[in-house]
Design an enzyme around this catalytic site. Structure first.
Site, PDB file in Angstrom:
ATOM      1  N   ASP A 102       0.864  -1.184   0.000  1.00 26.06           N
ATOM      2  CA  ASP A 102       0.000   0.000   0.000  1.00 26.06           C
ATOM      3  C   ASP A 102       0.905   1.241   0.000  1.00 26.06           C
ATOM      4  OD1 ASP A 102      -1.809  -2.103   0.489  1.00 26.06           O
ATOM      5  OD2 ASP A 102      -3.117  -0.837   1.722  1.00 26.06           O
ATOM      6  N   LYS A 166      -6.716   3.552  -3.336  1.00 27.42           N
ATOM      7  CA  LYS A 166      -7.154   3.568  -1.942  1.00 27.42           C
ATOM      8  C   LYS A 166      -7.323   5.013  -1.503  1.00 27.42           C
ATOM      9  CE  LYS A 166      -5.180   2.216   2.601  1.00 27.42           C
ATOM     10  NZ  LYS A 166      -4.092   1.434   3.239  1.00 27.42           N
ATOM     11  N   LYS A 198     -10.236   0.647  -2.569  1.00 28.77           N
ATOM     12  CA  LYS A 198     -10.131   0.413  -1.129  1.00 28.77           C
ATOM     13  C   LYS A 198     -10.409   1.695  -0.357  1.00 28.77           C
ATOM     14  CE  LYS A 198      -6.897  -1.048   2.537  1.00 28.77           C
ATOM     15  NZ  LYS A 198      -5.568  -1.646   2.840  1.00 28.77           N
TER      16      LYS A 198
END
Length: 258
Positions: A102, A166, A198
């Site tokens: 991430d 995300k 996300k």
């Protein structure tokens, strides 16, 4: 999600959950507990999301090929490291056993008008995420604020090779919002690519999760959300999921957030 019961929604949310501990004072004991909590009587969470320093520990606990994937964060949370340093951080995390990376974009540079900084960072880390390693790109929507900025950052991340986009680090004042989610999921749809979404930060109930899943269904398609296309980044959501699935919390109480 109107056609689904709250219990069905809870089961779906569990399967999409990146169970997170990114507290600054996280301990090895908490990582042990997180790995255990990710494996529930009702099924596993999709992943755990932890600091890079704990990846090797988590891999030792979960072993190889485990259903619960290990996600970690790089260039986190400020997004201000040099590309070479983030690449090195990523290589080390993958060597330690991370399945998913991430990555925070250099969002302050982007706000200042430097789109190339975003593209260069994402492309460099994409190159490190070979084989099955997923790259999730955090655009920090709460700091970008404007719809046009959120849209453009999403497009840049997708074009540079993100597997997921995300919303947030969870470390700023405004994290996931439905407004940002709407912009980001539409950017995915219009890209024509298989990219996941996300939302992260502030999603604490099954009712909250239902709103995001409903939005995804509306923009993409019914049943679009699955672990390869949708994750929830959350630390507190699991408690509510388990309360609903165990029957400890009546469905009517869980649904009160609709």
């Amino acid at each position: 999600m109107n056609s689904h019961s709250i219990r069905e929604t809870a089961a779906v949310a569990l399967s999409l959950l990146d169970l997170t501990n990114l507290k600054d004072d996280c301990t090895e004991a908490q990582i042990d507990a997180l790995c255990a909590r990710a494996q529930t009587p009702y099924g596993n969470s999709a992943a755990i999301c932890i600091w890079p320093r704990f990846v090797a520990q988590a891999r030792n606990i979960l072993g190889t090929g485990h259903a619960v994937r290990i996600a970690t964060v790089v260039n986190f949370p400020a997004g201000e490291m040099e590309v070479a340093d983030v690449a090195a951080e990523t290589r080390e995390a993958i060597a330690d056993g991370a399945d998913e990376i991430d990555l925070v974009i250099p969002y302050r540079k982007f706000i200042a008008g430097d789109e190339k900084a975003v593209t260069d960072m994402v492309k460099a880390i994409r190159a490190e995420c070979t084989g099955p390693v997923l790259l999730k790109v955090i655009i920090e929507t709460g700091e970008l604020k404007e719809a046009a900025m959120i849209r453009r950052a999403s497009e840049l991340a997708i074009e540079a090779g993100a597997d997921f986009i995300k919303t947030s680090t969870g470390k700023v004042a405004v994290n996931a919002t439905l407004e940002a989610a709407d912009i980001m999921i539409r950017a995915i749809r219009e890209s024509g690519r298989k990219v996941g979404f996300k939302p992260a930060g502030g999603i604490g109930s099954v009712a909250d999760a239902a709103l995001y899943l409903s939005l995804a269904e509306t923009i993409m398609a019914p049943d679009w959300a699955m672990p390869s296309t949708f994750r929830f980044g959350a630390s507190g959501l699991l408690d509510d999921i388990l309360a609903v699935l165990s029957g400890a919390q009546p469905a009517s109480a869980a649904a009160s957030g609709y």
